[in-house]
Scaffold this motif. Structure first.
Motif, PDB file in Angstrom:
ATOM      1  N   ASP A 149       0.557  -1.142  -0.221  1.00  0.00           N
ATOM      2  CA  ASP A 149       0.557  -0.252   0.021  1.00  0.00           C
ATOM      3  C   ASP A 149       0.898   1.581   0.068  1.00  0.00           C
ATOM      4  O   ASP A 149       0.732   2.346  -0.087  1.00  0.00           O
ATOM      5  N   GLY A 150       2.409   0.888  -0.097  1.00  0.00           N
ATOM      6  CA  GLY A 150       3.179   2.965   0.633  1.00  0.00           C
ATOM      7  C   GLY A 150       2.850   2.697   1.285  1.00  0.00           C
ATOM      8  O   GLY A 150       3.724   4.000   1.564  1.00  0.00           O
ATOM      9  N   LEU A 151       2.975   2.136   2.323  1.00  0.00           N
ATOM     10  CA  LEU A 151       2.351   3.063   3.551  1.00  0.00           C
ATOM     11  C   LEU A 151       4.320   3.239   4.911  1.00  0.00           C
ATOM     12  O   LEU A 151       3.552   3.148   5.720  1.00  0.00           O
ATOM     13  N   GLY A 152       4.833   2.361   3.768  1.00  0.00           N
ATOM     14  CA  GLY A 152       6.457   2.013   3.863  1.00  0.00           C
ATOM     15  C   GLY A 152       5.928   0.523   4.828  1.00  0.00           C
ATOM     16  O   GLY A 152       4.884  -0.633   4.601  1.00  0.00           O
ATOM     17  N   ALA A 153       7.346  -0.150   5.721  1.00  0.00           N
ATOM     18  CA  ALA A 153       7.731  -1.145   6.451  1.00  0.00           C
ATOM     19  C   ALA A 153       6.508  -1.195   7.513  1.00  0.00           C
ATOM     20  O   ALA A 153       5.682  -0.843   8.352  1.00  0.00           O
ATOM     21  N   ILE A 154       5.672  -2.486   7.488  1.00  0.00           N
ATOM     22  CA  ILE A 154       5.422  -3.068   8.846  1.00  0.00           C
ATOM     23  C   ILE A 154       5.586  -3.386  10.203  1.00  0.00           C
ATOM     24  O   ILE A 154       6.944  -3.922  10.107  1.00  0.00           O
ATOM     25  N   ALA A 155       5.671  -2.825  10.991  1.00  0.00           N
ATOM     26  CA  ALA A 155       6.945  -2.884  12.142  1.00  0.00           C
ATOM     27  C   ALA A 155       6.009  -3.960  13.356  1.00  0.00           C
ATOM     28  O   ALA A 155       5.215  -3.487  14.639  1.00  0.00           O
ATOM     29  N   ALA A 156       5.573  -5.464  12.634  1.00  0.00           N
ATOM     30  CA  ALA A 156       5.359  -6.468  13.217  1.00  0.00           C
ATOM     31  C   ALA A 156       6.304  -7.056  14.346  1.00  0.00           C
ATOM     32  O   ALA A 156       7.177  -6.873  14.137  1.00  0.00           O
ATOM     33  N   LYS A 157       5.980  -7.423  15.467  1.00  0.00           N
ATOM     34  CA  LYS A 157       7.388  -7.798  16.431  1.00  0.00           C
ATOM     35  C   LYS A 157       7.245  -9.021  16.640  1.00  0.00           C
ATOM     36  O   LYS A 157       7.915 -10.255  16.956  1.00  0.00           O
ATOM     37  N   GLU A 158       5.736  -9.948  15.784  1.00  0.00           N
ATOM     38  CA  GLU A 158       6.282 -11.626  15.762  1.00  0.00           C
ATOM     39  C   GLU A 158       6.426 -11.645  14.466  1.00  0.00           C
ATOM     40  O   GLU A 158       5.273 -10.853  13.918  1.00  0.00           O
ATOM     41  N   ARG A 159       6.074 -13.058  14.674  1.00  0.00           N
ATOM     42  CA  ARG A 159       6.248 -13.601  12.895  1.00  0.00           C
ATOM     43  C   ARG A 159       5.196 -14.978  13.266  1.00  0.00           C
ATOM     44  O   ARG A 159       6.219 -16.108  14.361  1.00  0.00           O
ATOM     45  N   ARG A 160       4.378 -15.424  12.475  1.00  0.00           N
ATOM     46  CA  ARG A 160       4.233 -17.255  12.873  1.00  0.00           C
ATOM     47  C   ARG A 160       4.331 -18.171  11.251  1.00  0.00           C
ATOM     48  O   ARG A 160       4.051 -17.456  10.625  1.00  0.00           O
ATOM     49  N   PRO A 161       4.821 -19.069  11.655  1.00  0.00           N
ATOM     50  CA  PRO A 161       4.016 -20.162  10.468  1.00  0.00           C
ATOM     51  C   PRO A 161       2.710 -20.156  10.023  1.00  0.00           C
ATOM     52  O   PRO A 161       1.765 -19.986  10.525  1.00  0.00           O
ATOM     53  N   ILE A 162       3.291 -20.301   8.340  1.00  0.00           N
ATOM     54  CA  ILE A 162       2.127 -20.423   8.229  1.00  0.00           C
ATOM     55  C   ILE A 162       0.664 -21.002   8.007  1.00  0.00           C
ATOM     56  O   ILE A 162      -0.637 -21.112   8.322  1.00  0.00           O
ATOM     57  N   GLU A 163       1.240 -22.367   8.229  1.00  0.00           N
ATOM     58  CA  GLU A 163       0.622 -23.766   8.717  1.00  0.00           C
ATOM     59  C   GLU A 163       0.727 -24.404   9.624  1.00  0.00           C
ATOM     60  O   GLU A 163       1.746 -24.321  10.752  1.00  0.00           O
ATOM     61  N   ARG A 164      -0.292 -24.124  10.425  1.00  0.00           N
ATOM     62  CA  ARG A 164      -0.281 -24.833  11.144  1.00  0.00           C
ATOM     63  C   ARG A 164      -1.763 -25.671  12.133  1.00  0.00           C
ATOM     64  O   ARG A 164      -2.709 -25.602  11.451  1.00  0.00           O
ATOM     65  N   ALA A 165      -1.450 -26.487  12.980  1.00  0.00           N
ATOM     66  CA  ALA A 165      -2.474 -28.000  13.448  1.00  0.00           C
ATOM     67  C   ALA A 165      -3.685 -26.699  13.833  1.00  0.00           C
ATOM     68  O   ALA A 165      -3.303 -25.945  13.992  1.00  0.00           O
ATOM     69  N   ALA A 166      -4.950 -27.202  13.330  1.00  0.00           N
ATOM     70  CA  ALA A 166      -6.387 -26.536  13.643  1.00  0.00           C
ATOM     71  C   ALA A 166      -6.852 -27.256  15.599  1.00  0.00           C
ATOM     72  O   ALA A 166      -5.965 -28.019  15.969  1.00  0.00           O
ATOM     73  N   PRO A 167      -7.539 -25.967  16.191  1.00  0.00           N
ATOM     74  CA  PRO A 167      -7.794 -26.049  17.829  1.00  0.00           C
ATOM     75  C   PRO A 167      -7.998 -27.856  17.456  1.00  0.00           C
ATOM     76  O   PRO A 167      -8.681 -28.098  17.126  1.00  0.00           O
ATOM     77  N   PRO A 168      -8.135 -28.301  18.872  1.00  0.00           N
ATOM     78  CA  PRO A 168      -8.535 -29.724  18.965  1.00  0.00           C
ATOM     79  C   PRO A 168      -9.967 -29.220  19.235  1.00  0.00           C
ATOM     80  O   PRO A 168      -9.872 -28.441  20.040  1.00  0.00           O
ATOM     81  N   PHE A 169     -10.398 -30.775  19.295  1.00  0.00           N
ATOM     82  CA  PHE A 169     -12.133 -30.535  19.831  1.00  0.00           C
ATOM     83  C   PHE A 169     -12.102 -30.104  20.987  1.00  0.00           C
ATOM     84  O   PHE A 169     -12.965 -29.402  21.550  1.00  0.00           O
ATOM     85  N   ILE A 170     -11.622 -30.742  21.539  1.00  0.00           N
ATOM     86  CA  ILE A 170     -11.486 -29.906  23.297  1.00  0.00           C
ATOM     87  C   ILE A 170     -11.450 -28.795  23.829  1.00  0.00           C
ATOM     88  O   ILE A 170     -12.062 -28.387  24.319  1.00  0.00           O
ATOM     89  N   HIS A 171     -10.692 -28.163  22.855  1.00  0.00           N
ATOM     90  CA  HIS A 171     -10.721 -26.566  23.087  1.00  0.00           C
ATOM     91  C   HIS A 171     -11.888 -25.468  22.831  1.00  0.00           C
ATOM     92  O   HIS A 171     -11.881 -24.687  22.900  1.00  0.00           O
TER      93      HIS A 171
END
Length: 514
Positions: free
Chosen positions: A115-137
């Motif tokens: 969007d041309g608004l500069g870098a994103i100051a994110a403090k955390e990165r996460r993998p794009i592939e993650r396990a779905a929440p278990p049924f009990i949750h």
């Protein structure tokens, strides 16, 4: 002599500790290269989905792990890559930045701002592939998600944590329904993510402009890949968007993700699979095409309070060809999701917008997610509307109709007219309830069809101004008592009388005998 030798040895040891420790890196070579994929040798310890780096900082994902070589899908341009060039491991899987810094931004699946608004100051990165929440949750889906569309909120309710498919031919208003739902979340404490997969850049720009003009970007973000992007980038887009959404869900917040659309996502995956020589199956799709969508949509849920209490609602969009709901990808997604909103091209061409065909649309969560007031006033609406649609077909061939049939057709026409709604104009729940109550109690039976929209607008305005207390009660999820219904109906009836008296019009030709 011995003392000098000890000093020299000690100095050597200290110098060794000060020197940087050499780092070992695995380096492979490109064995073959094409527009979207590369074959790499010499990296035997590479992990599945590990990020590899090519010359010019072009990233790739290790997709096929064969005994002697790797099949790598490229996330960038490959024009400058050649056979024999070096490839390095990064030791990490592909990830995306997450956090509040992304709100209001337009990014690609790797987190690069567009969007041309500069870098994103994110403090955390996460993998794009993650396990779905278990049924009990997981908690039951009971909290409504208001779309602002009468036909959806009254007849096909959607709950927070639900997966509701939007399906139909191209150019029938699928994206419009999703965008209207985002616009209606402006005061609902909901974070929205619009995930564009393989769309035209101009179409995405129109959606972004709509969100920006309505101040919806304050609580939204757009993650996009266009049709001109590499298929690998299109493939990872919905997974990256879901990872961003899960960050907010883990914080106990409610998130809505629109996947627009999973048909193009399936096309991108099919292209990559065929180029990597994976065995084709039905319609040339690989055998795990169901799995790639199920592991995506299974991440949508509502969490129990002890696990954060957040929710992730998914509105995947899928395009059909010539209304073929039995095609491979639509049937897969219908079986994965909790219901579908089907858009009819015939209704779209007739100007019945949104073009939702109630007979083929369903919410498997059902009335559990509806506000109680909807159940009070719209209980029989779906049945009467479906009867009208069936009776309308047969009435075209008859010349003599009994009074009951005439009444059913007249009521059905008014239901159809009431359910029409302009794009980008979502309505509050209380205003919808007031109109539906007036319809159910017969207050609109004497109104010409041409005046329905004007009269219902008068009802909405009158209820909002005169009975703000009832509006707050409805939107807070309280039941309507008989006294409340009578008060609401009195305001609606007076608004109908005033609107008709202000601008009387002749009866619509559609009210005449069939």
């Amino acid at each position: 002599m011995l003392t000098a030798l000890l000093h020299d040895t000690l100095d050597a040891l200290l110098q060794r500790d000060r020197d940087p420790v050499p780092q070992l890196r695995e380096v492979g070579t490109i064995a073959s290269i094409s527009e979207s994929i590369a074959t790499v040798t010499g990296l035997p310890h590479t992990q599945a989905d590990e990020l590899l780096m090519f010359r010019g900082q072009v990233p790739g994902i290790a997709f096929n792990l064969d005994a002697d070589e790797l099949g790598v899908i490229l996330l960038g341009a490959s024009d400058h890559l050649e056979v024999g060039q070096r490839v390095e491991r990064t030791g990490r899987v592909v990830d995306v930045p997450v956090g509040d810094a992304l709100l209001g931004r337009v990014i690609d699946p790797t987190g690069r701002p567009l969007d041309g608004l500069g870098a994103i100051a994110a403090k955390e990165r996460r993998p794009i592939e993650r396990a779905a929440p278990p049924f009990i949750h997981r908690a039951p889906v009971k909290v409504p998600l208001q779309t602002g569309l009468k036909v959806v909120d009254a007849l096909i309710p959607v709950g927070r944590g639900q997966r509701e498919l939007i399906v139909g031919d191209r150019q029938t208003g699928k994206t419009a329904i999703a965008v209207d739902t985002i616009l209606n979340q402006h005061d609902q404490d909901m974070i929205c993510i619009y995930c564009a997969i393989g769309q035209r850049a101009s179409a995405i720009a129109n959606v972004i402009a709509t969100l920006r003009d309505r101040d919806a970007l304050d609580y939204s973000l757009v993650m996009m890949s266009t049709g001109e992007d590499p298929p690998a980038l299109q493939y990872i887009t919905p997974y990256a968007a879901t990872t961003v959404a899960e960050y907010f869900m883990d914080q106990g917040r409610d998130v809505l993700v629109v996947y627009d659309d999973l048909t193009r996502h399936a096309w991108a995956y099919r292209e990559l699979s065929l180029l990597l020589r994976r065995p084709p199956g039905r319609e040339a799709y690989p055998g795990d095409i169901f799995y790639i969508h199920s592991r995506l949509l299974e991440r949508s849920t509502r969490l129990k309070p002890e696990y954060g209490g957040g929710s992730l609602t998914a509105l995947p969009i899928v395009e059909t060809q010539a209304q073929n709901l039995a095609a491979y990808i639509p049937t897969n997604l219908i079986s994965i999701t909790d219901g579908q909103i089907y858009l009819s091209p015939e209704q779209f061409q007739q100007g019945i917008l949104p073009a939702v065909e109630v007979g083929k649309s369903v919410s498997r969560v059902g009335g559990k997610t509806q506000l109680p007031a909807y159940r009070d006033v719209a209980g029989d609406l779906r049945l009467s509307y479906s009867q009208y649609k069936e009776m309308e077909v047969f009435a075209r061939f008859g010349t003599q109709l009994d009074d009951d049939t005439r009444h059913t057709l007249a009521r059905g026409r008014r239901v159809q007219e009431v359910l029409k709604q302009r794009q980008a104009e979502p309505l509050a729940a209380a205003e919808q309830i007031a109109v539906l109550l007036a319809l159910a109690e017969g207050e609109l039976d004497g109104v010409p069809l041409a005046d329905i929209q004007r009269v219902t607008a008068a009802i909405r305005q009158a209820v909002r101004w005169e009975r703000a207390d009832l509006c707050d009660q409805i939107e807070a999820g309280e039941n309507l008592s008989d006294r409340d219904r009578a008060a609401l109906l009195a305001v609606a009836a007076q608004a109908v009388d005033d609107a008709i008296a202000a601008a009387p019009s002749p009866s619509s030709p559609a009210d005449s005998e069939v």
